[in-house]
Design a protein around this motif. Structure first.
Motif, PDB file in Angstrom:
ATOM      1  N   LEU A   1       0.464   3.000  -8.797  1.00  0.00           N
ATOM      2  CA  LEU A   1       1.755   4.157  -8.268  1.00  0.00           C
ATOM      3  C   LEU A   1       3.195   2.479  -7.383  1.00  0.00           C
ATOM      4  CD1 LEU A   1      -0.220   4.637  -4.856  1.00  0.00           C
ATOM      5  CD2 LEU A   1       0.218   5.960  -6.838  1.00  0.00           C
ATOM      6  N   GLY A   2       4.024   3.199  -7.358  1.00  0.00           N
ATOM      7  CA  GLY A   2       4.751   2.259  -7.540  1.00  0.00           C
ATOM      8  C   GLY A   2       5.901   2.101  -5.533  1.00  0.00           C
ATOM      9  N   LEU A   3       6.548   1.330  -5.477  1.00  0.00           N
ATOM     10  CA  LEU A   3       6.555   2.007  -3.942  1.00  0.00           C
ATOM     11  C   LEU A   3       7.149   2.123  -3.336  1.00  0.00           C
ATOM     12  CD1 LEU A   3       7.679  -1.315  -1.922  1.00  0.00           C
ATOM     13  CD2 LEU A   3      10.082  -0.797  -3.260  1.00  0.00           C
ATOM     14  N   GLU A   4       7.494   2.986  -3.541  1.00  0.00           N
ATOM     15  CA  GLU A   4       7.996   4.106  -2.809  1.00  0.00           C
ATOM     16  C   GLU A   4       6.810   4.678  -2.391  1.00  0.00           C
ATOM     17  OE1 GLU A   4      10.372   4.828  -0.527  1.00  0.00           O
ATOM     18  OE2 GLU A   4      11.263   2.896  -1.621  1.00  0.00           O
ATOM     19  N   GLU A   5       5.697   5.409  -3.176  1.00  0.00           N
ATOM     20  CA  GLU A   5       4.744   5.900  -3.550  1.00  0.00           C
ATOM     21  C   GLU A   5       3.184   4.861  -2.569  1.00  0.00           C
ATOM     22  OE1 GLU A   5       4.138   8.481  -7.259  1.00  0.00           O
ATOM     23  OE2 GLU A   5       3.813   6.237  -7.649  1.00  0.00           O
TER      24      GLU A   5
ATOM     25  N   GLN B   1       3.869  -6.763  -2.196  1.00  0.00           N
ATOM     26  CA  GLN B   1       3.935  -7.260  -3.335  1.00  0.00           C
ATOM     27  C   GLN B   1       5.294  -6.334  -3.975  1.00  0.00           C
ATOM     28  OE1 GLN B   1       0.657  -7.505  -5.649  1.00  0.00           O
ATOM     29  NE2 GLN B   1       0.852  -9.049  -7.119  1.00  0.00           N
ATOM     30  N   ALA B   2       4.692  -5.665  -4.435  1.00  0.00           N
ATOM     31  CA  ALA B   2       6.084  -4.791  -5.084  1.00  0.00           C
ATOM     32  C   ALA B   2       7.212  -4.834  -4.790  1.00  0.00           C
ATOM     33  CB  ALA B   2       6.073  -3.296  -4.405  1.00  0.00           C
ATOM     34  N   ALA B   3       7.282  -4.827  -3.648  1.00  0.00           N
ATOM     35  CA  ALA B   3       8.702  -4.624  -2.704  1.00  0.00           C
ATOM     36  C   ALA B   3       9.417  -6.282  -3.347  1.00  0.00           C
ATOM     37  CB  ALA B   3       8.093  -4.406  -0.965  1.00  0.00           C
ATOM     38  N   THR B   4       8.300  -6.804  -2.773  1.00  0.00           N
ATOM     39  CA  THR B   4       9.103  -8.482  -3.928  1.00  0.00           C
ATOM     40  C   THR B   4       9.298  -8.799  -4.658  1.00  0.00           C
ATOM     41  OG1 THR B   4       7.529 -10.057  -2.159  1.00  0.00           O
ATOM     42  CG2 THR B   4       8.396 -10.996  -3.544  1.00  0.00           C
ATOM     43  N   GLN B   5       8.736  -8.088  -5.066  1.00  0.00           N
ATOM     44  CA  GLN B   5       8.659  -8.043  -7.081  1.00  0.00           C
ATOM     45  C   GLN B   5      10.918  -7.237  -7.143  1.00  0.00           C
ATOM     46  OE1 GLN B   5       5.962  -6.883  -9.083  1.00  0.00           O
ATOM     47  NE2 GLN B   5       4.761  -8.340  -8.540  1.00  0.00           N
ATOM     48  N   ALA B   6      10.566  -6.373  -6.111  1.00  0.00           N
ATOM     49  CA  ALA B   6      12.187  -5.416  -6.146  1.00  0.00           C
ATOM     50  C   ALA B   6      12.952  -6.245  -4.997  1.00  0.00           C
ATOM     51  CB  ALA B   6      12.045  -4.173  -5.712  1.00  0.00           C
TER      52      ALA B   6
ATOM     53  N   ARG C   1      13.082  -6.419  -2.396  1.00  0.00           N
ATOM     54  CA  ARG C   1      13.606  -6.242  -1.144  1.00  0.00           C
ATOM     55  C   ARG C   1      12.680  -7.092  -0.450  1.00  0.00           C
ATOM     56  NH1 ARG C   1      13.294   0.197  -2.975  1.00  0.00           N
ATOM     57  NH2 ARG C   1      13.485   0.815  -0.213  1.00  0.00           N
ATOM     58  N   ALA C   2      13.585  -8.650  -0.226  1.00  0.00           N
ATOM     59  CA  ALA C   2      12.485  -9.167   0.739  1.00  0.00           C
ATOM     60  C   ALA C   2      12.017  -8.151   2.784  1.00  0.00           C
ATOM     61  CB  ALA C   2      13.471 -10.208   1.405  1.00  0.00           C
ATOM     62  N   LYS C   3      13.378  -7.323   3.042  1.00  0.00           N
ATOM     63  CA  LYS C   3      13.085  -6.874   3.972  1.00  0.00           C
ATOM     64  C   LYS C   3      11.925  -5.894   4.429  1.00  0.00           C
ATOM     65  CE  LYS C   3      16.067  -4.036   7.782  1.00  0.00           C
ATOM     66  NZ  LYS C   3      17.072  -3.964   8.426  1.00  0.00           N
ATOM     67  N   ASP C   4      11.861  -4.934   3.177  1.00  0.00           N
ATOM     68  CA  ASP C   4      10.101  -4.306   3.538  1.00  0.00           C
ATOM     69  C   ASP C   4       9.632  -5.472   2.808  1.00  0.00           C
ATOM     70  OD1 ASP C   4      12.365  -1.809   3.288  1.00  0.00           O
ATOM     71  OD2 ASP C   4      12.223  -1.513   1.412  1.00  0.00           O
ATOM     72  N   ALA C   5       9.558  -5.606   2.740  1.00  0.00           N
ATOM     73  CA  ALA C   5       7.875  -7.497   2.512  1.00  0.00           C
ATOM     74  C   ALA C   5       7.839  -7.509   4.020  1.00  0.00           C
ATOM     75  CB  ALA C   5       8.389  -7.739   1.214  1.00  0.00           C
ATOM     76  N   ALA C   6       8.879  -7.776   4.689  1.00  0.00           N
ATOM     77  CA  ALA C   6       9.041  -8.439   5.607  1.00  0.00           C
ATOM     78  C   ALA C   6       7.662  -7.373   6.668  1.00  0.00           C
ATOM     79  CB  ALA C   6       9.790  -8.521   6.346  1.00  0.00           C
ATOM     80  N   THR C   7       7.904  -6.022   6.788  1.00  0.00           N
ATOM     81  CA  THR C   7       7.374  -4.654   7.179  1.00  0.00           C
ATOM     82  C   THR C   7       6.339  -4.621   6.745  1.00  0.00           C
ATOM     83  OG1 THR C   7      10.127  -4.103   7.711  1.00  0.00           O
ATOM     84  CG2 THR C   7       7.891  -2.506   7.875  1.00  0.00           C
TER      85      THR C   7
END
Length: 344
Positions: free
Chosen positions: A241-245, A285-290, A292-298
């Motif tokens: 699965l990717g980030l959005e999934e 982890q996927a958000a960090t690699q992309a 997208r730190a704000k998403d990772a924080a969430t």
């Protein structure tokens, strides 16, 4: 719940189709690259594929050919997306075995009508083979033949989900799980009374008994949200699965059978919570690699709401907040929860 795979290199189109079909009750997976979609098909078998025609590296027609050449996917319903300028490609696609095509631009109704028509031809519905759906995440509801079941008692509903989770049980196993505080005779009496109420709520043949073991009838195969969540979580752990999934998957989770209070319910809740924590970790982890730190924080914050002692999530939250310059990084470093404050 029919499963649909959508392949398009346009992120906006992917998001639009995903939102429309998800709201219509479908399980939607997306891929921005047909090569990745072929890999996804190794672990995820959809009931319908929707693919754009014009894509880089591999066209939708080449993707269609590879799907049709696959032994297990050769008969998979396949719908092409195309602009009016690509009518020759559509003809080629139909000759290659496409089942239908949807011209761009399209309205939400155009999309859902085309999808529903193709699924009907394939003999699929929005519910399980029995026309039943069971929802235990964040709610407790069973819909049968289009109508919510009116349960004779709350315990009858709980027994239904217990049988759904455990497949086949003895009367004593069920009685001990649902009435652990009662003595054997009283628990057995309560089980048989509740079984009678369950059958009254559904049908006399809803639960079968063989050699003093009980199970839901074979023709009751509900679409079960817990099974769906765990299946997708397993695929997430396999890296499919990717980030959005992953984001969508984390949104499926909910408190199992609210209001129920039995040891077996607690066991299921614990199992699902661990799955959710795993998925949130993968999403972070996927958000960090992309980047997208704000998403990772969430994602880290949501994990800490479930497990406040997770040191990895505290560290991840601190790093993510520090990356976006959020002053609450200091609070996270001090292991101070402020969960009443949004990250927006």
């Amino acid at each position: 719940m029919p499963r649909i795979l959508v392949v398009d290199d346009d992120a906006a189109i992917l998001k639009l189709i995903s939102v429309i079909l998800s709201r219509a009750g479908h399980e939607v997976r997306t891929s921005s690259h047909p090569v990745e979609a072929l890999d996804l098909l190794q672990v995820f078998t959809p009931d319908l594929v929707i693919s754009d025609v014009v894509m880089p590296y591999m066209t939708g027609l080449e993707f269609l050919e590879k799907v049709r050449d696959h032994e297990k996917l050769g008969a998979l319903p396949f719908v092409l997306l195309s602009s009016h300028a690509e009518r020759d490609d559509v003809r080629r696609g139909m000759n290659l075995g496409a089942d239908d095509y949807l011209p761009k631009p399209f309205t939400p109704q155009d999309l859902t009508t085309a999808v529903d028509a193709r699924l009907r031809r394939a003999g699929l519905t929005l519910q399980g083979e029995s026309g039943m759906s069971a929802r235990g995440l964040g709610t407790a509801q069973v819909v049968w033949q289009g109508t919510p079941v009116s349960w004779v008692s709350r315990k009858a509903l709980e027994l239904f989900f217990y049988l759904l989770e455990h497949k086949e049980v003895t009367s004593w196993e069920a009685a001990e799980a649902l009435w652990p505080e009662k003595d054997e005779a009283r628990a057995s009496s309560l089980f048989h009374t509740t079984l009678h109420r369950l059958r009254r709520s559904l049908s006399g043949e809803a639960v079968i008994s063989t050699n003093r073991r009980y199970a839901l009838a074979a023709d009751l195969r509900p679409d079960y949200d817990v099974a769906r969540f765990e299946l997708l979580a397993a695929q997430a752990e396999q890296g499919a699965l990717g980030l959005e999934e992953l984001r969508e998957l984390t949104g499926l989770y909910g408190h199992f059978l609210p209001g129920a209070d039995s040891p077996w319910v607690d066991d299921v809740r614990s199992r699902l919570e661990q799955k959710q924590l795993s998925v949130l970790g993968l999403a972070a982890q996927a958000a960090t690699q992309a980047g997208r730190a704000k998403d990772a924080a969430t994602f880290h914050q949501r994990a800490l709401a479930l497990d406040p002692m997770s040191e990895l999530d505290w560290q991840g939250l601190t790093r993510a907040l520090d990356t976006i310059g959020d002053p609450r990084a200091r609070l996270a470093a001090q292991r101070e929860a402020w969960w009443a404050v949004d990250l927006d």
